[in-house]
Design a protein around this motif. Structure first.
Motif, PDB file in Angstrom:
ATOM      1  N   ILE A 131      13.425  15.376   4.178  1.00  0.00           N
ATOM      2  CA  ILE A 131      12.417  16.297   4.942  1.00  0.00           C
ATOM      3  C   ILE A 131      11.174  15.365   5.216  1.00  0.00           C
ATOM      4  N   TYR A 132      10.617  14.781   4.150  1.00  0.00           N
ATOM      5  CA  TYR A 132       9.618  13.625   4.413  1.00  0.00           C
ATOM      6  C   TYR A 132       9.786  12.729   5.419  1.00  0.00           C
ATOM      7  N   GLN A 133      11.188  11.916   5.400  1.00  0.00           N
ATOM      8  CA  GLN A 133      11.459  11.220   6.177  1.00  0.00           C
ATOM      9  C   GLN A 133      11.649  11.599   7.591  1.00  0.00           C
ATOM     10  N   SER A 134      12.006  12.761   7.905  1.00  0.00           N
ATOM     11  CA  SER A 134      12.420  13.505   9.243  1.00  0.00           C
ATOM     12  C   SER A 134      11.105  13.658   9.888  1.00  0.00           C
ATOM     13  N   ALA A 135      10.000  13.916   9.058  1.00  0.00           N
ATOM     14  CA  ALA A 135       8.655  14.055   9.608  1.00  0.00           C
ATOM     15  C   ALA A 135       7.826  12.875   9.920  1.00  0.00           C
ATOM     16  N   GLY A 136       8.622  11.686   9.840  1.00  0.00           N
ATOM     17  CA  GLY A 136       7.915  10.546  10.186  1.00  0.00           C
ATOM     18  C   GLY A 136       7.080   9.955   8.885  1.00  0.00           C
ATOM     19  N   GLY A 137       7.212  10.430   7.745  1.00  0.00           N
ATOM     20  CA  GLY A 137       6.482  10.064   6.704  1.00  0.00           C
ATOM     21  C   GLY A 137       4.919   9.846   6.722  1.00  0.00           C
ATOM     22  N   LEU A 138       4.600   8.914   6.670  1.00  0.00           N
ATOM     23  CA  LEU A 138       3.151   8.244   6.646  1.00  0.00           C
ATOM     24  C   LEU A 138       2.550   8.341   7.895  1.00  0.00           C
ATOM     25  N   TYR A 139       3.175   7.933   9.124  1.00  0.00           N
ATOM     26  CA  TYR A 139       2.721   7.705  10.355  1.00  0.00           C
ATOM     27  C   TYR A 139       3.376   8.737  11.285  1.00  0.00           C
ATOM     28  N   GLY A 140       4.194   9.882  10.966  1.00  0.00           N
ATOM     29  CA  GLY A 140       4.368  10.995  11.773  1.00  0.00           C
ATOM     30  C   GLY A 140       5.511  10.748  12.553  1.00  0.00           C
ATOM     31  N   GLY A 141       6.508  11.403  13.035  1.00  0.00           N
ATOM     32  CA  GLY A 141       7.711  11.081  13.768  1.00  0.00           C
ATOM     33  C   GLY A 141       7.219  11.254  15.340  1.00  0.00           C
ATOM     34  N   GLN A 142       8.225  11.235  15.986  1.00  0.00           N
ATOM     35  CA  GLN A 142       8.189  11.026  17.447  1.00  0.00           C
ATOM     36  C   GLN A 142       9.396  12.206  18.169  1.00  0.00           C
ATOM     37  N   ALA A 143       8.726  12.908  19.029  1.00  0.00           N
ATOM     38  CA  ALA A 143       9.645  14.158  19.551  1.00  0.00           C
ATOM     39  C   ALA A 143      11.005  13.476  20.078  1.00  0.00           C
ATOM     40  N   GLY A 200       1.407  12.838  11.554  1.00  0.00           N
ATOM     41  CA  GLY A 200       0.864  11.901  12.196  1.00  0.00           C
ATOM     42  C   GLY A 200      -0.752  11.912  12.264  1.00  0.00           C
ATOM     43  N   ALA A 201      -1.214  13.000  11.867  1.00  0.00           N
ATOM     44  CA  ALA A 201      -2.732  13.307  11.778  1.00  0.00           C
ATOM     45  C   ALA A 201      -3.040  12.579  10.352  1.00  0.00           C
ATOM     46  N   THR A 202      -3.088  11.142  10.547  1.00  0.00           N
ATOM     47  CA  THR A 202      -3.484  10.333   9.303  1.00  0.00           C
ATOM     48  C   THR A 202      -4.938   9.646   9.228  1.00  0.00           C
ATOM     49  N   MET A 203      -5.274   9.915   8.256  1.00  0.00           N
ATOM     50  CA  MET A 203      -6.659   9.280   7.819  1.00  0.00           C
ATOM     51  C   MET A 203      -6.575   8.249   6.747  1.00  0.00           C
ATOM     52  N   TYR A 204      -7.675   7.078   7.074  1.00  0.00           N
ATOM     53  CA  TYR A 204      -7.670   5.966   6.094  1.00  0.00           C
ATOM     54  C   TYR A 204      -8.636   5.392   6.017  1.00  0.00           C
ATOM     55  N   GLU A 205      -9.234   4.999   4.787  1.00  0.00           N
ATOM     56  CA  GLU A 205     -10.366   4.389   4.439  1.00  0.00           C
ATOM     57  C   GLU A 205     -10.046   3.094   3.626  1.00  0.00           C
ATOM     58  N   SER A 206     -10.782   2.027   4.050  1.00  0.00           N
ATOM     59  CA  SER A 206     -10.556   0.872   3.210  1.00  0.00           C
ATOM     60  C   SER A 206     -12.066  -0.084   3.022  1.00  0.00           C
ATOM     61  N   THR A 207     -12.014  -0.249   1.741  1.00  0.00           N
ATOM     62  CA  THR A 207     -13.478  -0.657   1.103  1.00  0.00           C
ATOM     63  C   THR A 207     -12.811  -1.962   0.492  1.00  0.00           C
ATOM     64  N   ASN A 208     -13.037  -3.253   1.055  1.00  0.00           N
ATOM     65  CA  ASN A 208     -12.535  -4.694   0.132  1.00  0.00           C
ATOM     66  C   ASN A 208     -11.276  -4.624  -0.255  1.00  0.00           C
ATOM     67  N   GLY A 209     -10.414  -4.040   0.791  1.00  0.00           N
ATOM     68  CA  GLY A 209      -9.046  -4.154   0.357  1.00  0.00           C
ATOM     69  C   GLY A 209      -8.510  -3.107  -0.390  1.00  0.00           C
ATOM     70  N   HIS A 210      -9.467  -2.093  -0.983  1.00  0.00           N
ATOM     71  CA  HIS A 210      -9.187  -0.782  -1.475  1.00  0.00           C
ATOM     72  C   HIS A 210      -8.890   0.216  -0.529  1.00  0.00           C
ATOM     73  N   TYR A 211      -7.889   0.821  -0.546  1.00  0.00           N
ATOM     74  CA  TYR A 211      -7.502   1.698   0.653  1.00  0.00           C
ATOM     75  C   TYR A 211      -7.132   3.156   0.142  1.00  0.00           C
ATOM     76  N   VAL A 212      -7.546   4.014   0.918  1.00  0.00           N
ATOM     77  CA  VAL A 212      -7.028   5.491   0.465  1.00  0.00           C
ATOM     78  C   VAL A 212      -6.383   6.169   2.034  1.00  0.00           C
ATOM     79  N   ILE A 213      -5.356   6.399   1.791  1.00  0.00           N
ATOM     80  CA  ILE A 213      -4.496   7.045   3.009  1.00  0.00           C
ATOM     81  C   ILE A 213      -4.300   8.392   2.739  1.00  0.00           C
TER      82      ILE A 213
END
Length: 229
Positions: A131-143, A200-213
């Motif tokens: 299920i997760y992979q079919s949705a494209g995981g982190l980046y979202g799938g493509q039609a 595909g609606a992914t938000m990410y933040e990074s501060t000095n290499g420490h990231y949150v996705i």
């Protein structure tokens, strides 16, 4: 940011169960839809038993994939993971469903149909993903990827009918099998496309290499020295 080196968000367990339930429902609807299509194209009467068997086949496919994907998050010994991966592969799923349906319809599982299932599993490999992979995981799938899978579903149906015929079992005309396969792929494919758009609606933040996705599936925190923000 170098997204290629990022881990996907850790999926929330309740989100996973909700997605699994929706995927189960989609496949439970896809099975009878494929059966109804086959009956219509072939000009055959549609029976309640045939619809029930179609729904059972869809539930079996979705249930096995959901169980294996869930087990993957729990962490398994290598041998157990290899066994589950084999069961959840297109080969395992096709053989399992063919055996299930054959026993219900014929009261036995002819080896010729199992061979047909193995060969048909080759084009169906894109259909048997979690299920997760079919949705494209982190980046979202493509039609367009789902449209490609739809074509593989039709090809898989054709190949199965052709191989079954070669083995002495004329289950249905080739065009009927292809139509049923294509229709089966439409309903889960639409569901997975919607999931891909959400993921595909992914938000990410990074501060000095420490990231949150973060996306609808969960959140992943980590460190990547190439990420500067």
């Amino acid at each position: 940011m170098d997204m290629d080196n990022a881990n996907r968000p850790a999926i929330n367990i309740w989100t996973f169960f909700a997605l699994a339930a929706l995927d189960l429902a989609a496949n439970a609807a896809a099975g009878p839809a494929a059966v109804a299509t086959a009956a219509h194209v072939n000009g055959s009467p549609l029976t309640a038993r045939a619809m029930q068997i179609g729904a059972l086949a869809g539930v079996t496919k979705s249930g096995v994939l959901a169980f294996v994907e869930f087990a993957a998050y729990a962490g398994l010994p290598t041998a157990a993971w290899i066994l589950l991966a084999l069961v959840a592969s297109s080969f395992g799923i096709c053989v399992l469903i063919t055996a299930e349906v054959s026993n219900l319809v014929l009261g036995e599982t002819p080896s010729a149909l199992l061979v047909a299932a193995v060969v048909a599993a080759i084009p169906l490999s894109g259909e048997c993903i979690g299920i997760y992979q079919s949705a494209g995981g982190l980046y979202g799938g493509q039609a367009q990827s789902q449209l490609f899978v739809l074509g593989l579903d039709a090809l898989g149906g054709y190949v199965f009918a052709r191989m079954a015929h070669n083995g002495g079992y004329d289950i249905c005309p080739y065009n009927v099998a292809a139509a049923a396969g294509a229709v089966y792929g439409v309903i889960p494919g639409f569901f997975h496309t919607i999931l891909g758009c959400i993921a595909g609606a992914t938000m990410y933040e990074s501060t000095n290499g420490h990231y949150v996705i973060t996306n609808a599936f969960g959140t992943r925190r980590g460190y990547n020295p190439n990420w500067n923000g």
